[in-house]
Motif scaffolding. Structure first.
Motif, PDB file in Angstrom:
ATOM      1  N   PRO A 267       0.816  -1.213   0.000  1.00 25.78           N
ATOM      2  CA  PRO A 267       0.000   0.000   0.000  1.00 25.78           C
ATOM      3  C   PRO A 267       0.850   1.264   0.000  1.00 25.78           C
ATOM      4  O   PRO A 267       0.421   2.312  -0.477  1.00 25.78           O
ATOM      5  CB  PRO A 267      -0.814  -0.119   1.288  1.00 25.78           C
ATOM      6  CG  PRO A 267      -0.022  -1.019   2.164  1.00 25.78           C
ATOM      7  CD  PRO A 267       0.750  -1.936   1.282  1.00 25.78           C
ATOM      8  N   HIS A 268       2.084   1.155   0.538  1.00 25.48           N
ATOM      9  CA  HIS A 268       3.006   2.293   0.584  1.00 25.48           C
ATOM     10  C   HIS A 268       4.427   1.771   0.383  1.00 25.48           C
ATOM     11  O   HIS A 268       4.832   0.806   1.036  1.00 25.48           O
ATOM     12  CB  HIS A 268       2.916   3.032   1.920  1.00 25.48           C
ATOM     13  CG  HIS A 268       1.553   3.571   2.214  1.00 25.48           C
ATOM     14  ND1 HIS A 268       1.069   4.722   1.624  1.00 25.48           N
ATOM     15  CD2 HIS A 268       0.558   3.100   3.011  1.00 25.48           C
ATOM     16  CE1 HIS A 268      -0.165   4.945   2.054  1.00 25.48           C
ATOM     17  NE2 HIS A 268      -0.496   3.983   2.889  1.00 25.48           N
ATOM     18  N   THR A 269       5.187   2.417  -0.496  1.00 27.25           N
ATOM     19  CA  THR A 269       6.567   2.005  -0.726  1.00 27.25           C
ATOM     20  C   THR A 269       7.315   3.055  -1.530  1.00 27.25           C
ATOM     21  O   THR A 269       6.711   3.849  -2.262  1.00 27.25           O
ATOM     22  CB  THR A 269       6.631   0.657  -1.477  1.00 27.25           C
ATOM     23  OG1 THR A 269       8.000   0.218  -1.571  1.00 27.25           O
ATOM     24  CG2 THR A 269       6.064   0.767  -2.885  1.00 27.25           C
ATOM     25  N   LEU A 270       8.644   3.038  -1.388  1.00 29.06           N
ATOM     26  CA  LEU A 270       9.520   3.801  -2.274  1.00 29.06           C
ATOM     27  C   LEU A 270       9.959   2.946  -3.455  1.00 29.06           C
ATOM     28  O   LEU A 270      10.630   3.431  -4.358  1.00 29.06           O
ATOM     29  CB  LEU A 270      10.763   4.278  -1.515  1.00 29.06           C
ATOM     30  CG  LEU A 270      10.536   5.217  -0.330  1.00 29.06           C
ATOM     31  CD1 LEU A 270      11.868   5.529   0.350  1.00 29.06           C
ATOM     32  CD2 LEU A 270       9.844   6.498  -0.772  1.00 29.06           C
ATOM     33  N   GLY A 271       9.604   1.672  -3.443  1.00 26.33           N
ATOM     34  CA  GLY A 271      10.013   0.756  -4.497  1.00 26.33           C
ATOM     35  C   GLY A 271       9.255   0.971  -5.794  1.00 26.33           C
ATOM     36  O   GLY A 271       8.324   1.779  -5.886  1.00 26.33           O
ATOM     37  N   GLY A 272       9.642   0.202  -6.786  1.00 28.00           N
ATOM     38  CA  GLY A 272       9.056   0.384  -8.107  1.00 28.00           C
ATOM     39  C   GLY A 272       7.755  -0.354  -8.320  1.00 28.00           C
ATOM     40  O   GLY A 272       6.947   0.028  -9.169  1.00 28.00           O
ATOM     41  N   ASN A 273       7.530  -1.412  -7.552  1.00 23.10           N
ATOM     42  CA  ASN A 273       6.402  -2.293  -7.837  1.00 23.10           C
ATOM     43  C   ASN A 273       5.104  -1.843  -7.179  1.00 23.10           C
ATOM     44  O   ASN A 273       4.346  -2.646  -6.641  1.00 23.10           O
ATOM     45  CB  ASN A 273       6.742  -3.721  -7.396  1.00 23.10           C
ATOM     46  CG  ASN A 273       7.869  -4.302  -8.213  1.00 23.10           C
ATOM     47  OD1 ASN A 273       8.001  -4.003  -9.388  1.00 23.10           O
ATOM     48  ND2 ASN A 273       8.694  -5.126  -7.599  1.00 23.10           N
TER      49      ASN A 273
ATOM     50  N   ALA B   5       6.454   9.050 -10.281  1.00 26.81           N
ATOM     51  CA  ALA B   5       7.801   8.550 -10.551  1.00 26.81           C
ATOM     52  C   ALA B   5       8.686   8.493  -9.315  1.00 26.81           C
ATOM     53  O   ALA B   5       9.643   7.716  -9.277  1.00 26.81           O
ATOM     54  CB  ALA B   5       8.470   9.415 -11.620  1.00 26.81           C
ATOM     55  N   THR B   6       8.407   9.304  -8.293  1.00 26.83           N
ATOM     56  CA  THR B   6       9.263   9.321  -7.108  1.00 26.83           C
ATOM     57  C   THR B   6       8.423   9.329  -5.833  1.00 26.83           C
ATOM     58  O   THR B   6       7.293   9.815  -5.817  1.00 26.83           O
ATOM     59  CB  THR B   6      10.185  10.558  -7.095  1.00 26.83           C
ATOM     60  OG1 THR B   6       9.384  11.750  -7.114  1.00 26.83           O
ATOM     61  CG2 THR B   6      11.119  10.557  -8.293  1.00 26.83           C
ATOM     62  N   GLY B   7       9.010   8.791  -4.768  1.00 25.29           N
ATOM     63  CA  GLY B   7       8.333   8.764  -3.478  1.00 25.29           C
ATOM     64  C   GLY B   7       7.244   7.707  -3.422  1.00 25.29           C
ATOM     65  O   GLY B   7       7.119   6.848  -4.298  1.00 25.29           O
ATOM     66  N   ASP B   8       6.447   7.763  -2.370  1.00 23.42           N
ATOM     67  CA  ASP B   8       5.313   6.856  -2.205  1.00 23.42           C
ATOM     68  C   ASP B   8       4.119   7.415  -2.969  1.00 23.42           C
ATOM     69  O   ASP B   8       3.630   8.495  -2.628  1.00 23.42           O
ATOM     70  CB  ASP B   8       4.966   6.714  -0.715  1.00 23.42           C
ATOM     71  CG  ASP B   8       3.646   5.987  -0.498  1.00 23.42           C
ATOM     72  OD1 ASP B   8       3.352   5.060  -1.272  1.00 23.42           O
ATOM     73  OD2 ASP B   8       2.912   6.362   0.440  1.00 23.42           O
TER      74      ASP B   8
END
Length: 225
Positions: free
Chosen positions: A46-52, A154-157
């Protein structure tokens, strides 16, 4: 889910679906409500800095492109972020049930977030094959904005939370600044819940040096204190 050259079929988690009804029943059960620590595990974040996390976890909306003679030229799919099923449907259920921690590992990264209600989010999975954290200097690959109506972050959550800086010993970037994540193919992490104290402790170690010490770098507490 249609993305790139792949098509992935999932069971619905929308209200009225069997999976949604199952989750409602589990969260309302005496066992869950009496639990000292209420933890829900997911795969998709639900929340991430990742790409997926891009595109959103939602039903794709087809957009048909036709030429002047009404011949079908191509079909593209939009994934409206406002209709993300996890954020729109599941998170309100978890918050209303008094969930303390949502744990997941989809993006091969360690990062942590805290919601407005105090709900903790922990993503902890980066044993190789990490694509990094997508901050200003490393944007996610996203669709060409000239062809799509939806904005793909593109950046952040994408869902608006700021990552929590590790509380004990964050790793440093090349400029000597602390990083709110670990995304490495050499340094791996694991997290342990101490059921006596309610603390969630995260550790890292360098897999290139098997005898190197394990470092505790983050700690937070869950449950009724």
């Amino acid at each position: 889910l249609n993305w790139g050259h792949g098509q992935f079929i999932f069971e619905s988690i929308e209200p009225g679906s069997p999976q949604y009804a199952w989750l409602q029943a589990e969260l309302a059960s005496d066992e869950f409500q009496r639990a000292r620590y209420k933890i829900v595990m997911l795969h998709y974040p639900p929340h991430t800095l990742g790409g997926n996390i891009v595109p959103a976890f939602t039903t794709p909306v087809p957009v048909y492109h036709r030429d002047d003679d009404d011949n079908l030229v191509d079909i593209r799919y939009e994934y409206p972020k406002s209709q993300d099923h996890i954020v729109k449907y599941l998170m309100p259920l978890l918050e209303a049930a008094g969930t303390h921690l949502v744990f997941y590992g989809h993006s091969h990264i360690w990062n942590r977030f805290e919601g407005e209600t105090g709900l903790q989010f922990l993503e902890s999975s980066n044993v190789g094959n990490s694509y990094g954290a997508h901050l200003a200097d490393n944007p996610r690959p996203v669709p060409d904005v000239s062809r799509y109506q939806e904005t793909y972050v593109a950046t952040g959550d994408p869902n608006g939370l700021k990552p929590v800086m590790p509380t004990i010993a964050p790793l440093m970037d090349d400029a000597g600044q602390p990083m709110p994540y670990i995304a490495s193919n050499d340094i791996t992490v694991f997290s342990i819940l101490d059921t006596g104290s309610g603390t969630v402790n995260s550790y890292y170690f360098d897999t290139r040096e098997p005898e190197s010490p394990v470092v505790k770098f983050d700690q937070f507490r869950i449950g009724e204190q």
